[in-house]
Scaffold this motif. Structure first.
Motif, PDB file in Angstrom:
ATOM      1  N   ALA A 574     -23.707  15.567  21.761  1.00  0.00           N
ATOM      2  CA  ALA A 574     -23.491  15.590  23.197  1.00  0.00           C
ATOM      3  C   ALA A 574     -24.554  14.733  23.872  1.00  0.00           C
ATOM      4  CB  ALA A 574     -23.555  17.026  23.712  1.00  0.00           C
ATOM      5  N   ASP A 575     -24.197  14.081  24.962  1.00  0.00           N
ATOM      6  CA  ASP A 575     -25.144  13.199  25.648  1.00  0.00           C
ATOM      7  C   ASP A 575     -26.445  13.919  25.988  1.00  0.00           C
ATOM      8  OD1 ASP A 575     -22.824  11.670  25.570  1.00  0.00           O
ATOM      9  OD2 ASP A 575     -23.223  10.732  27.500  1.00  0.00           O
ATOM     10  N   ALA A 576     -26.342  15.186  26.389  1.00  0.00           N
ATOM     11  CA  ALA A 576     -27.528  15.941  26.789  1.00  0.00           C
ATOM     12  C   ALA A 576     -28.455  16.227  25.615  1.00  0.00           C
ATOM     13  CB  ALA A 576     -27.112  17.256  27.449  1.00  0.00           C
ATOM     14  N   GLN A 577     -27.946  16.134  24.389  1.00  0.00           N
ATOM     15  CA  GLN A 577     -28.749  16.434  23.199  1.00  0.00           C
ATOM     16  C   GLN A 577     -29.180  15.175  22.449  1.00  0.00           C
ATOM     17  OE1 GLN A 577     -26.222  19.158  20.988  1.00  0.00           O
ATOM     18  NE2 GLN A 577     -27.184  20.916  21.982  1.00  0.00           N
ATOM     19  N   ASP A 632     -20.635  19.693  27.908  1.00  0.00           N
ATOM     20  CA  ASP A 632     -21.195  18.538  28.616  1.00  0.00           C
ATOM     21  C   ASP A 632     -20.280  18.042  29.731  1.00  0.00           C
ATOM     22  OD1 ASP A 632     -23.732  17.629  28.259  1.00  0.00           O
ATOM     23  OD2 ASP A 632     -23.184  15.835  27.141  1.00  0.00           O
ATOM     24  N   GLU A 633     -19.008  18.421  29.663  1.00  0.00           N
ATOM     25  CA  GLU A 633     -18.038  17.974  30.662  1.00  0.00           C
ATOM     26  C   GLU A 633     -17.844  19.048  31.723  1.00  0.00           C
ATOM     27  OE1 GLU A 633     -16.858  14.956  30.594  1.00  0.00           O
ATOM     28  OE2 GLU A 633     -17.694  14.448  28.635  1.00  0.00           O
TER      29      GLU A 633
END
Length: 667
Positions: A574-577, A632-633
């Motif tokens: 995920a982008d956040a990770q 994430d969405e």
């Protein structure tokens, strides 16, 4: 299967050597030509043509020059099928370009319809060296073919950028590739069906079959992001084509520098197709019907054009549906023509030169500026988003009061030049630019990952194909933007191509059956109307789910085990990770590149944020914490679509690591 010391294999190797030598001679001959035209411009055009021809004749020794052979029994003729057209000293073909009509039986012939072919031979290569061959006798009733070379080529491990599939094109893919240039095609393709490759090969085919037309009008390939374009960048050159332009939507509409990001609510309004009406009204609202007559001095006389007469000209030009800038130019000529008629009525004999002079005169130019002012698209959109009263006047019948309040800037920038434009603003500016001046059209546009484009983005792409055809590629199950497509009919209407033929590819050639089956568990919720994809590969692939206290550590352990495996490894998070996963890889001393940062496509291990993975493939995928990808969405279904994309990037194996429970549909 042929094997050393097979004399047939030795003969084929000799033909390969001879073909490479002859190709080098063809290139040297072009290189030795002098570019001398009738003038400087002609000379430069000739130089460019020779340079392009030399590029087309380049030989990559690591890539097979030919990959197949056709033997025609009745005609006693033998044809080698490859990526280039190579002839001998007297002009007889040594290798036939795969796009030539004579090559089509290589992809279409079968025992039921042999198309005159007695034998079809496929060649196996290793780094450009011919190592094996495999024969299929189409004039016999037996099944004496294993298809191993074809399967090996389809399943061959991949590292680095995307490669062509010219040796493995299937009949249903060939139908799309060879569609006529006048036909627009939409390919709904499940993961691993080769839709991107099919689109690029269609571009290469059209550039070959309709070169004169497309050399003038051009071919445009539109992809989802720069990383994707780098990934596919070698396909067309490998097929001998370097004339296609590749870009993204932000670059396509890049009249302004994009520095901002819209809030979701504002993006929802700006991406709506209704904004086209608002933009058109914003441009045309600048017309000001004249209140005073125009007086044009000419010599000793003064000629008067009444305001009502100019008003009638405005109405007539608007009714014709001309572009704003074209109408402005035509108004000056209409006024000059009215003056000309008055001169003739007074006994003068003016000619066209007098009309042009009147149209360019200061009084007429000043009058036109006041009545039909010049417009700049950036300033139109800046005014629309800065002035609530102007927006209300242009959008009162289109947008609600809440929608208008959503898109108005809370702190309007002083001018268009200092505004923090977003990508959706840039699309609106492009729309305004087309209202003002017609956007030039290409001969053909290939649009990949089309399901993620908004209606306004589709309009922007469609303008580039207003007089040409399109190849639209996508998968509704992979629509991961809030404004993405939900059905192709609506999207094609926004693109301006309502009559486009929609073909569905559901047979996967790259994604293993176990992996595609695992990902397909999400389809009932993310795309209930689509048929589940199937894999035609014999190998089921490897699918492993590892649960533990630390998903990052599990992922690093999996990467360490895959380091020595053949092919590429993609670590998807995920982008956040993304940063946390990078730290974990660093802590385990694992070498990798970051997709979206350095984009080193030759790296063995790539760390990929989920938002950039679409369109990419890796032999081995390590997917970290699937639930985080979903979370994430903003929207749960969109998150599941994003996860579906991530799950279907694997060509050989998929390892899922998680500390949190898997999404319910995958348990």
């Amino acid at each position: 299967m042929g094997d050393l010391p097979d004399p047939e294999l030795a003969s084929e190797r000799n033909h390969l050597q001879d073909s490479r030598k002859r190709l080098a001679q063809m290139r040297a001959k072009v290189e030795g030509l002098s570019a001398i035209g009738g003038d400087a411009v002609s000379t430069e055009y000739l130089k460019a043509a020779l340079w392009q021809r030399m590029r087309a004749l380049e030989d990559d020794p690591t890539v097979p020059l030919f990959f197949g052979r056709l033997d025609y029994t009745a005609a006693n003729e033998r044809l080698y099928i490859g990526r280039r057209h190579v002839t001998d000293d007297i002009g007889d073909p040594m290798v036939i370009d795969w796009r030539a009509s004579m090559s089509r039986p290589f992809y279409r012939a079968s025992k039921q319809e042999p198309m005159g072919v007695g034998l079809r031979r496929r060649f196996g290569f290793d780094h450009g060296e011919l190592t094996a061959y495999e024969d299929e006798h189409l004039d016999r009733g037996d099944d004496g073919v294993t298809g191993q070379i074809l399967r090996d080529e389809i399943e061959r491990p991949r590292a680095g950028p995307m490669r062509d599939i010219v040796a493995t094109i299937q009949p249903e893919q060939d139908d799309i590739v060879r569609s006529d240039i006048s036909t627009s095609v939409c390919v709904q393709g499940a993961p691993g069906t080769g839709k991107t490759a099919v689109g690029l090969h269609r571009a290469a085919y059209l550039l070959y079959a309709f070169r004169d037309q497309l050399s003038r009008q051009g071919v445009l390939v539109v992809g989802p992001n720069a990383s994707f374009l780098r990934y596919i960048g070698d396909v067309l050159p490998a097929l001998g084509e370097i004339e296609a332009t590749q870009t993204t939507v932000p670059d396509l509409v890049g009249r302004v520098r994009i520095r901002g990001v819209d809030a979701p609510a504002a993006a929802a309004v700006k991406t709506d197709a209704r904004m086209a009406e608002v933009i058109a009204e914003a441009c045309w609202s600048h017309l000001r019907p004249p209140q005073d007559a125009l007086v044009v001095p000419r010599g000793s006389r003064r000629w008067r054009v009444p305001a009502y007469e100019v008003g009638e000209m405005l109405d007539e030009l608007r009714a014709r549906g001309v572009r704003y800038a074209a109408g402005r130019s035509m108004l000056a000529q209409r006024i000059a023509h009215a003056v000309l008629l008055k001169m003739e009525a007074a006994g003068d004999s003016p000619d066209d030169r007098v009309q042009d002079a009147v149209a360019r005169s200061a009084p007429v130019r000043k009058y036109v500026d006041a009545t039909w002012p010049r417009l700049q698209p950036e300033k139109v959109v800046h005014r629309l988003l800065s002035e609530p009263q102007f927006l209300e006047r242009c959008a009162a019948d289109v947008l609600t009061a809440d929608e208008r309040a959503t898109v108005i800037w809370s702190k309007p920038p002083r001018s268009a030049g200092v505004a923090r434009w977003t990508v959706h603003d840039a699309v609106l500016i492009d729309e305004a630019a087309d209202v003002i001046d017609r956007t030039p059209s290409r001969g053909h546009v290939v649009l990949d990952e089309a399901q993620d484009l908004s209606p306004m983005m589709l309009r922007a792409v469609g303008r580039r194909a207003s007089t040409g055809s399109v190849t639209v590629l996508g998968d509704l199950a992979q629509a991961t933007t809030p404004w993405g497509s939900r059905d192709w009919a609506t999207s094609l209407a926004h693109l301006g191509k309502r009559d486009t033929v929609v073909d569905e590819l559901s047979q996967g050639f790259r994604v293993p059956s176990d992996v595609i089956g695992f990902a397909a568990r999400l389809l009932p919720q993310i795309a209930p109307d689509l048929a589940p994809p199937t894999s035609v590969r014999e190998a089921s692939g490897s699918l492993v789910a590892l649960a533990g206290d630390d998903a990052y550590v599990l992922a690093c352990d999996a990467v360490a085990r895959l380091i020595d495996e053949l092919g590429s490894v993609g670590v998807i998070v995920a982008d956040a990770q993304h940063d946390a996963m990078a730290k974990a890889l660093d802590a385990h001393s694992l070498t990798y590149s970051r997709i979206g940062a350095d984009d080193d496509m030759s790296a063995h291990v790539d760390l990929v944020p989920a938002s950039l993975v679409k369109g990419l493939e890796f032999d081995h995928v390590v997917l970290v914490e699937p639930q985080a990808v979903v979370d994430d969405e903003d929207d749960h279904v969109t998150g599941l679509r994003r996860l579906y994309v991530c799950l279907t990037r694997a060509v050989t194996s998929l390892t899922v690591t998680h500390a949190r429970p898997l999404p319910e549909l995958l348990r």
